[in-house]
Structure formats: C-alpha cells, structure tokens
Design a protein around this motif. Structure first.
Motif, short mmCIF file in Angstrom:
data_model
loop_
_atom_site.label_atom_id
_atom_site.label_comp_id
_atom_site.label_asym_id
_atom_site.label_seq_id
_atom_site.Cartn_x
_atom_site.Cartn_y
_atom_site.Cartn_z
N TYR A 33 -4.40 -4.03 -0.55
CA TYR A 33 -3.08 -3.71 -0.46
C TYR A 33 -1.93 -4.91 -1.02
O TYR A 33 -1.48 -5.39 -1.11
N VAL A 34 -1.53 -3.30 -2.71
CA VAL A 34 -0.55 -4.20 -3.38
C VAL A 34 1.06 -3.49 -3.12
O VAL A 34 1.02 -2.83 -4.03
N ASP A 35 1.74 -4.08 -2.48
CA ASP A 35 3.25 -3.12 -3.69
C ASP A 35 4.23 -3.81 -4.01
O ASP A 35 4.21 -5.60 -3.78
N PRO A 36 5.62 -3.51 -3.84
CA PRO A 36 6.48 -4.84 -4.31
C PRO A 36 7.46 -5.59 -3.09
O PRO A 36 7.16 -6.66 -3.68
N LEU A 37 6.56 -4.99 -2.26
CA LEU A 37 7.37 -5.91 -0.53
C LEU A 37 5.74 -6.87 -0.32
O LEU A 37 6.52 -7.64 0.02
N ALA A 38 4.76 -6.24 -0.31
CA ALA A 38 3.56 -7.01 0.24
C ALA A 38 2.30 -7.41 -0.68
O ALA A 38 1.98 -5.99 -1.28
N VAL A 39 1.52 -8.25 -0.27
CA VAL A 39 0.12 -8.08 -0.83
C VAL A 39 -0.60 -8.44 0.89
O VAL A 39 -0.22 -9.18 0.97
N ALA A 40 -1.81 -7.40 1.07
CA ALA A 40 -2.24 -7.74 2.13
C ALA A 40 -3.54 -7.43 1.48
O ALA A 40 -3.99 -6.47 0.90
N GLU A 41 -4.07 -8.97 1.79
CA GLU A 41 -6.38 -8.76 1.43
C GLU A 41 -6.99 -8.07 2.76
O GLU A 41 -6.52 -9.09 3.31
N GLY A 42 -7.76 -7.26 2.90
CA GLY A 42 -8.49 -7.22 4.26
C GLY A 42 -7.60 -6.43 5.24
O GLY A 42 -6.32 -5.76 5.10
N ARG A 43 -8.41 -5.83 5.99
CA ARG A 43 -7.73 -5.63 7.24
C ARG A 43 -6.73 -4.99 8.31
O ARG A 43 -6.11 -4.99 8.05
N GLU A 44 -7.00 -6.52 8.23
CA GLU A 44 -6.14 -7.12 9.04
C GLU A 44 -4.84 -6.75 8.40
O GLU A 44 -4.37 -7.25 9.54
N ALA A 45 -5.00 -8.35 7.29
CA ALA A 45 -3.33 -8.16 6.25
C ALA A 45 -3.06 -6.94 6.34
O ALA A 45 -1.56 -6.82 6.42
N VAL A 46 -3.88 -5.85 5.74
CA VAL A 46 -3.48 -3.76 5.85
C VAL A 46 -2.39 -3.65 7.56
O VAL A 46 -1.27 -3.53 7.58
N ALA A 47 -3.28 -4.17 8.51
CA ALA A 47 -2.14 -3.69 9.83
C ALA A 47 -1.16 -4.15 10.13
O ALA A 47 -0.62 -3.57 11.00
N ALA A 48 -1.18 -5.68 9.38
CA ALA A 48 -0.08 -6.72 10.25
C ALA A 48 0.80 -5.70 8.97
O ALA A 48 2.57 -5.59 9.46
N THR A 49 0.78 -5.32 7.96
CA THR A 49 1.77 -4.56 6.88
C THR A 49 1.98 -3.76 7.59
O THR A 49 3.32 -3.23 7.24
N VAL A 50 1.50 -2.84 7.80
CA VAL A 50 1.44 -1.39 8.44
C VAL A 50 2.57 -1.53 9.43
O VAL A 50 3.45 -0.71 10.15
N ARG A 51 2.45 -2.72 10.97
CA ARG A 51 2.89 -2.77 11.31
C ARG A 51 4.30 -3.66 11.54
O ARG A 51 4.89 -3.51 12.05
N ALA A 52 4.77 -3.78 10.19
CA ALA A 52 5.79 -4.93 10.09
C ALA A 52 6.58 -3.50 10.02
O ALA A 52 7.89 -3.06 9.89
N ALA A 53 5.81 -2.30 9.26
CA ALA A 53 6.45 -0.97 8.38
C ALA A 53 6.79 -0.35 9.68
O ALA A 53 8.46 0.14 9.93
N ARG A 54 6.08 -0.26 10.34
CA ARG A 54 6.27 0.49 11.30
C ARG A 54 7.53 0.24 12.82
O ARG A 54 8.49 0.85 13.30
#
Length: 116
Positions: A33-54
């Motif tokens: 997952y890549v956007d202007p604010l984050a790069v997340a590689e793998g499910r755990e990193a995506v989970a951390a990115t989602v949690r941060a947004a929430r």
C-alpha cells in the motif's frame, strides 16, 4: 470489481477486532500500500496504517465516491472520508490491483481534497 472496492473500504472502516480477519481474507500476504503519507508492505504494516488513520479520524467513515472503473485485475475509484451521512472532508483516488485469487495485492493512493 465493485466487490473488491467494497472489501477495501470495509478494511479501512474495520474495528480492531475485525481488521485482522478482513486482511487475511481479502489482502494478499505480500500486499503493498502506497499513498502520499504512507508505505506499508505486508498485512501487518497495512493494519498499522489503517489503525493510524482510524485513530486520527475516529468518528469518520470511508465511503465510495462515484463509479468504479476497472479492467483486467485492477480498479480505480474515488473515496471520501468524513462523518457518516455527511459530505466527505477528505477525498482520495486509489488504484487497486488484485492477485489471481482476487485478493488485494497492490494499492496506489492519491489525495484529491484535503482540508487546510
């Protein structure tokens, strides 16, 4: 591909209890997952990115904006983030690519409307 977008937005709206289940079911293990604010590689990193947004927007929900445009194994669409039932405060544009099992493999995100 509308169902892919629905599952994608469900992931971003998920509670901590439901998030691991959605990631395991609908995202590939080696997703990116890549956007202007984050790069997340793998499910755990995506989970951390989602949690941060929430955490940053606890009372907001992600909703689809407009139609999904898709071909082959990819879809592009706009999404909104804001209070439920109200005009989105933030609007973004994402491209999602799925793997052979129709799980989310690669996401490239852009921000179209961000408050000052």
């Amino acid at each position: 591909m509308n169902d892919i977008v629905t599952r994608y937005l469900e992931t971003w709206n998920a509670t901590d209890e439901r998030l691991p289940e959605l990631l395991a079911e609908h995202w590939s293990e080696d997703c990116l997952y890549v956007d202007p604010l984050a790069v997340a590689e793998g499910r755990e990193a995506v989970a951390a990115t989602v949690r941060a947004a929430r955490a940053q927007f606890p009372d907001f929900v992600f909703t689809p904006v407009g139609a999904v445009d898709a071909h082959h194994q990819q879809a592009r669409f706009q999404w909104g983030l804001g209070p439920a039932g109200e005009e989105p405060v933030i609007v973004g544009f994402d491209v999602v690519v799925v793997d052979a099992e129709q799980r989310i493999q690669d996401v490239r995100g852009f921000l179209d409307k961000v408050p000052a």
